[in-house]
Write a protein that holds these residues in place. Structure first.
Motif, PDB file in Angstrom:
ATOM      1  N   ALA B  21      64.859  71.632 -10.833  1.00 54.32           N
ATOM      2  CA  ALA B  21      65.081  70.178 -10.912  1.00 54.32           C
ATOM      3  C   ALA B  21      66.522  69.798 -10.577  1.00 54.32           C
ATOM      4  N   GLY B  22      67.480  70.466 -11.222  1.00 49.88           N
ATOM      5  CA  GLY B  22      68.891  70.138 -10.987  1.00 49.88           C
ATOM      6  C   GLY B  22      69.265  70.269  -9.518  1.00 49.88           C
ATOM      7  N   PRO B  23      69.044  71.468  -8.927  1.00 54.32           N
ATOM      8  CA  PRO B  23      69.393  71.642  -7.516  1.00 54.32           C
ATOM      9  C   PRO B  23      68.604  70.714  -6.577  1.00 54.32           C
ATOM     10  N   LEU B  24      67.342  70.393  -6.947  1.00 56.33           N
ATOM     11  CA  LEU B  24      66.544  69.529  -6.071  1.00 56.33           C
ATOM     12  C   LEU B  24      67.115  68.109  -6.036  1.00 56.33           C
ATOM     13  N   PHE B  25      67.459  67.578  -7.215  1.00 53.95           N
ATOM     14  CA  PHE B  25      67.873  66.175  -7.276  1.00 53.95           C
ATOM     15  C   PHE B  25      69.381  65.977  -7.132  1.00 53.95           C
ATOM     16  N   PHE B  26      70.166  67.012  -7.510  1.00 55.48           N
ATOM     17  CA  PHE B  26      71.623  66.843  -7.470  1.00 55.48           C
ATOM     18  C   PHE B  26      72.306  67.889  -6.599  1.00 55.48           C
ATOM     19  N   GLY B  27      71.509  68.639  -5.805  1.00 59.82           N
ATOM     20  CA  GLY B  27      72.058  69.759  -5.061  1.00 59.82           C
ATOM     21  C   GLY B  27      73.053  69.335  -3.996  1.00 59.82           C
ATOM     22  N   GLY B  28      74.043  70.222  -3.755  1.00 59.10           N
ATOM     23  CA  GLY B  28      74.964  70.043  -2.644  1.00 59.10           C
ATOM     24  C   GLY B  28      75.945  68.901  -2.783  1.00 59.10           C
ATOM     25  N   ARG B  29      75.921  68.208  -3.921  1.00 57.73           N
ATOM     26  CA  ARG B  29      76.880  67.110  -4.088  1.00 57.73           C
ATOM     27  C   ARG B  29      78.083  67.603  -4.860  1.00 57.73           C
ATOM     28  N   THR B  30      79.249  67.226  -4.428  1.00 55.47           N
ATOM     29  CA  THR B  30      80.440  67.574  -5.177  1.00 55.47           C
ATOM     30  C   THR B  30      80.469  66.733  -6.445  1.00 55.47           C
ATOM     31  N   PRO B  31      80.486  67.397  -7.615  1.00 51.96           N
ATOM     32  CA  PRO B  31      80.433  66.624  -8.846  1.00 51.96           C
ATOM     33  C   PRO B  31      81.762  65.892  -9.095  1.00 51.96           C
ATOM     34  N   GLY B  32      81.680  64.769  -9.748  1.00 59.67           N
ATOM     35  CA  GLY B  32      82.876  64.031 -10.120  1.00 59.67           C
ATOM     36  C   GLY B  32      83.637  64.790 -11.190  1.00 59.67           C
ATOM     37  N   GLU B  33      84.829  64.304 -11.512  1.00 61.70           N
ATOM     38  CA  GLU B  33      85.687  64.999 -12.469  1.00 61.70           C
ATOM     39  C   GLU B  33      85.012  65.105 -13.829  1.00 61.70           C
ATOM     40  N   ARG B  34      84.317  64.020 -14.210  1.00 63.54           N
ATOM     41  CA  ARG B  34      83.675  63.966 -15.516  1.00 63.54           C
ATOM     42  C   ARG B  34      82.527  64.978 -15.624  1.00 63.54           C
ATOM     43  N   LEU B  35      81.675  64.990 -14.603  1.00 62.69           N
ATOM     44  CA  LEU B  35      80.545  65.924 -14.598  1.00 62.69           C
ATOM     45  C   LEU B  35      81.054  67.368 -14.531  1.00 62.69           C
ATOM     46  N   ASN B  36      82.140  67.562 -13.776  1.00 61.52           N
ATOM     47  CA  ASN B  36      82.736  68.883 -13.666  1.00 61.52           C
ATOM     48  C   ASN B  36      83.125  69.441 -15.028  1.00 61.52           C
ATOM     49  N   ARG B  37      83.699  68.554 -15.859  1.00 60.98           N
ATOM     50  CA  ARG B  37      84.128  68.994 -17.192  1.00 60.98           C
ATOM     51  C   ARG B  37      82.925  69.429 -18.021  1.00 60.98           C
ATOM     52  N   LEU B  38      81.820  68.677 -17.889  1.00 59.10           N
ATOM     53  CA  LEU B  38      80.599  69.031 -18.626  1.00 59.10           C
ATOM     54  C   LEU B  38      80.098  70.397 -18.178  1.00 59.10           C
ATOM     55  N   LEU B  39      80.072  70.617 -16.850  1.00 61.60           N
ATOM     56  CA  LEU B  39      79.526  71.860 -16.329  1.00 61.60           C
ATOM     57  C   LEU B  39      80.413  73.049 -16.687  1.00 61.60           C
ATOM     58  N   GLU B  40      81.729  72.812 -16.754  1.00 60.70           N
ATOM     59  CA  GLU B  40      82.635  73.908 -17.117  1.00 60.70           C
ATOM     60  C   GLU B  40      82.460  74.310 -18.570  1.00 60.70           C
ATOM     61  N   ALA B  41      82.026  73.375 -19.411  1.00 59.43           N
ATOM     62  CA  ALA B  41      81.820  73.704 -20.827  1.00 59.43           C
ATOM     63  C   ALA B  41      80.520  74.472 -21.027  1.00 59.43           C
ATOM     64  N   LEU B  42      79.617  74.385 -20.048  1.00 63.60           N
ATOM     65  CA  LEU B  42      78.290  74.978 -20.235  1.00 63.60           C
ATOM     66  C   LEU B  42      78.340  76.501 -20.308  1.00 63.60           C
ATOM     67  N   ALA B  43      79.102  77.142 -19.393  1.00 66.30           N
ATOM     68  CA  ALA B  43      79.080  78.610 -19.345  1.00 66.30           C
ATOM     69  C   ALA B  43      79.538  79.240 -20.665  1.00 66.30           C
ATOM     70  N   PRO B  44      80.724  78.882 -21.193  1.00 62.68           N
ATOM     71  CA  PRO B  44      81.124  79.520 -22.459  1.00 62.68           C
ATOM     72  C   PRO B  44      80.172  79.193 -23.612  1.00 62.68           C
ATOM     73  N   ALA B  45      79.668  77.971 -23.673  1.00 61.86           N
ATOM     74  CA  ALA B  45      78.785  77.593 -24.786  1.00 61.86           C
ATOM     75  C   ALA B  45      77.472  78.366 -24.731  1.00 61.86           C
ATOM     76  N   LEU B  46      76.898  78.417 -23.546  1.00 60.51           N
ATOM     77  CA  LEU B  46      75.596  79.068 -23.403  1.00 60.51           C
ATOM     78  C   LEU B  46      75.723  80.581 -23.585  1.00 60.51           C
ATOM     79  N   LEU B  47      76.771  81.166 -22.995  1.00 67.07           N
ATOM     80  CA  LEU B  47      76.957  82.618 -23.144  1.00 67.07           C
ATOM     81  C   LEU B  47      77.207  82.967 -24.607  1.00 67.07           C
ATOM     82  N   ALA B  48      78.038  82.170 -25.294  1.00 69.12           N
ATOM     83  CA  ALA B  48      78.330  82.453 -26.700  1.00 69.12           C
ATOM     84  C   ALA B  48      77.065  82.313 -27.545  1.00 69.12           C
ATOM     85  N   ALA B  49      76.242  81.298 -27.240  1.00 68.72           N
ATOM     86  CA  ALA B  49      74.998  81.109 -27.998  1.00 68.72           C
ATOM     87  C   ALA B  49      74.044  82.276 -27.749  1.00 68.72           C
ATOM     88  N   LEU B  50      73.966  82.744 -26.508  1.00 66.96           N
ATOM     89  CA  LEU B  50      73.097  83.892 -26.192  1.00 66.96           C
ATOM     90  C   LEU B  50      73.588  85.147 -26.902  1.00 66.96           C
TER      91      LEU B  50
END
Lengths: 222, 102
Positions: B21-50
């Motif tokens: 879903a994500g790549p289909l609807f939002f693929g190939g677009r350069t994310p804005g600064e705000r969205l970038n911050r959200l995505l950067e928080a995802l890796a440490p949070a998800l890895l730590a939770a796993l």
């Protein structure tokens, strides 16, 4: 990882994922042994590994059905476990280019391990690295499933070999460099706390997706 | 269609939709600064939770077991800057030994 030399990046991703692909193959074999016992024909088990390509969800669906649970319960348990692929797919979206079909199919190579290996310290996915890592893990999973179906009996139990500890160890190794920034440490702490706090009270899969949403919420406010 | 095949089709379609879903609807677009911050928080949070849930939980309850000992060994090695593959091998070896001894 730059995309300057694409084939090199694919190879580097495959190489980084190779040891864990072996571990994945052993789990695939145990899925291949377990699924027929739960009423799955060998073809159904193999098609599931080749199309779903998500270990924990496949084990969940098979064991719910094996315990006499309903189809709805099996599908719900599996998809709840896979709910984390929503945010994971979103995080990969900016890096995946090309037409809609190409983006959609590239995203199917996303599993926890390939995503973590392909994401650099910035959290941004290197698409060629994803292709290499995801491809290696996919081969391990499908070939392992086929081997388990063919053997019909567990050659080796993943737990007896301690292989269930390999995944958290891999994730820990990929997490370590992300802890150098204060924002990374905050997000990691929040993720761990949310995941552990919800584990005793929420169905499997929910603690992980809640950790992802918690990180989004925290980053949006900061 | 048997329940098994129905599960194969439904879980397969649902998982493909979740991943795509994500790549289909939002693929190939350069994310804005705000969205970038959200995505950067995802890796440490998800890895730590796993890591946390697969280390200190067994099914639906919190528990320390052989697997926890294996992950602790990996953490120790990583703290001393051992390569990831050594940490993974140590985690499996320690978990297997503790399990065999138990």
């Amino acid at each position: 990882m730059s995309d300057a030399d694409p084939s090199d990046a694919v190879l580097a991703g495959a190489r980084a994922a190779a040891p864990i692909a072996l571990v994945v193959a052993v789990f695939g074999a145990s899925f291949g042994v377990l699924a027929p016992a739960a009423g799955f024909s060998p073809a159904a088990a193999l098609v599931m590994s080749a199309t779903t390509f998500a270990g924990s969800a496949q084990f969940a669906a098979v064991s719910v059905l094996a315990e006499g649970g309903s189809l709805a319960a099996a599908v719900a348990a599996a998809l709840l476990l896979n709910a984390r692929y929503g945010p994971i797919g979103l995080s990969a979206a900016p890096a995946l280019r090309g037409g809609p079909a190409r983006r959609f199919f590239a995203a199917q190579l996303l599993v926890d391990e390939s995503w973590a290996i392909a994401a650099g310290p910035s959290g941004r996915i290197a698409p060629r690295r994803l292709l290499g890592a995801g491809g290696a893990l996919y081969l391990g999973w499908v070939a392992g499933t086929a081997a388990g179906l063919a053997a019909g009996t567990a050659v080796a139990s993943p737990a007896a070999l301690g292989l269930d500890a390999a995944f958290p160890a891999l994730f820990l190794g990929l997490l370590a460099p992300l802890l150098r920034s204060p924002a990374g440490r905050r997000a990691a702490a929040a993720g761990a706390v949310i995941g552990l706090a919800l584990t005793p009270v929420a169905p499997p899969g929910v603690p992980i997706i809640a950790a992802a949403l918690g990180a989004f919420a925290g980053a949006a406010r900061s | 269609m048997s329940a098994a095949w129905a599960a194969v089709v439904l879980v397969g379609l649902g998982t493909a939709a979740l991943k795509g879903a994500g790549p289909l609807f939002f693929g190939g677009r350069t994310p804005g600064e705000r969205l970038n911050r959200l995505l950067e928080a995802l890796a440490p949070a998800l890895l730590a939770a796993l890591v946390a849930t697969s280390t200190a939980a067994d099914g639906g309850r919190l528990a320390l077991d052989a697997r926890s000992a294996g992950v602790a060994a990996a953490a120790l090695l990583l703290a001393f800057r051992a390569p990831a593959i050594a940490a993974i091998a140590a985690a499996a070896a320690v978990a297997a030994l503790v399990r065999a001894a138990a």
